[in-house]
Each structure stands twice: as structure tokens, then as C-alpha cells.
Design a protein around this motif. Structure first.
Motif, PDB file in Angstrom:
ATOM      1  N   ASP A  20     -28.808  52.332 -37.796  1.00 13.50           N
ATOM      2  CA  ASP A  20     -29.403  51.008 -37.809  1.00 13.50           C
ATOM      3  C   ASP A  20     -28.599  50.047 -38.679  1.00 13.50           C
ATOM      4  N   THR A  21     -28.200  48.914 -38.114  1.00 15.68           N
ATOM      5  CA  THR A  21     -27.426  47.928 -38.855  1.00 15.68           C
ATOM      6  C   THR A  21     -28.218  47.356 -40.026  1.00 15.68           C
ATOM      7  N   ALA A  22     -29.516  47.149 -39.847  1.00 11.77           N
ATOM      8  CA  ALA A  22     -30.338  46.621 -40.938  1.00 11.77           C
ATOM      9  C   ALA A  22     -30.353  47.584 -42.120  1.00 11.77           C
ATOM     10  N   ARG A  62     -25.661  41.241 -40.774  1.00 11.46           N
ATOM     11  CA  ARG A  62     -26.977  41.180 -40.122  1.00 11.46           C
ATOM     12  C   ARG A  62     -26.959  40.346 -38.838  1.00 11.46           C
ATOM     13  N   THR A  66     -24.324  42.823 -36.198  1.00 11.52           N
ATOM     14  CA  THR A  66     -25.307  43.450 -35.312  1.00 11.52           C
ATOM     15  C   THR A  66     -24.966  43.169 -33.847  1.00 11.52           C
ATOM     16  N   ALA A  70     -23.710  45.965 -31.099  1.00  6.61           N
ATOM     17  CA  ALA A  70     -24.517  46.144 -29.887  1.00  6.61           C
ATOM     18  C   ALA A  70     -23.650  46.091 -28.631  1.00  6.61           C
TER      19      ALA A  70
END
Length: 90
Positions: A20-22, A62, A66, A70
Motif C-alpha cells: 500500500d502506497t499510503a 501520495r 500512487t 497504479a
């Protein structure tokens, strides 16, 4: 999976791998923040460093990071003595 790597010029190099990038952004912010906090700089210098160098890289990860990840692309951002990059992990 993504691999996130970063370097503080002449100070510290680290990486993180996850889904997860977050989460990666949170890890990046925490780990780099800890190094900066322990650097011996004055509190006002630490705050300036966080605002001027760390925050723009985190925000870019973020948003642009992201989106790039993706699409299966890599991302990188530098601010002063701080460089971070992320790529899909194989």
C-alpha cells in the motif's frame, strides 16, 4: 507490491516493501522523521527540514507516486538532500 527506497545524502539509506502506497508514505515519513529528529539539529531547523524537504516528497508520493505505481510505472522525487523512489516490486 511496491518497493520504496530513500536516501538522505551522506546520512542514511533505507527501504521498505509492501502493498500500500499510503502505508509506505507513513513509513517513509516516520523513518526519515526519526533520523532528522536524532540529527542534533535545533528544533526550528528540524521543523524547517520537515516542511521544506520531507513534506513535499511525502505529498508527491501520495499523489503522483500512487498514480504512477497504479499504472505499473516508477516514481521518484528529490527535495534538497533527500531522495525517494518507488517501483513495482517483482
Amino acid at each position: 507490491m511496491i518497493k520504496l527506497s530513500w536516501a538522505l545524502i551522506a546520512q542514511h539509506v533505507d527501504d521498505w516493501t509492501g502493498d500500500d502506497t499510503a502505508e509506505g508514505a507513513a513509513v517513509l515519513e516516520a523513518r526519515v522523521g526519526a533520523v532528522v529528529d536524532a540529527s542534533g539539529m535545533k528544533p526550528e531547523t528540524i521543523q524547517h527540514w520537515r516542511t521544506t524537504f520531507l513534506a513535499p516528497v511525502i505529498e508527491s508520493l501520495r499523489t503522483e507516486g500512487t498514480a504512477a505505481l497504479a499504472r505499473g510505472e516508477s516514481w521518484s522525487k528529490a527535495a534538497g538532500p533527500f531522495l525517494a523512489c518507488a517501483s513495482p516490486a517483482s
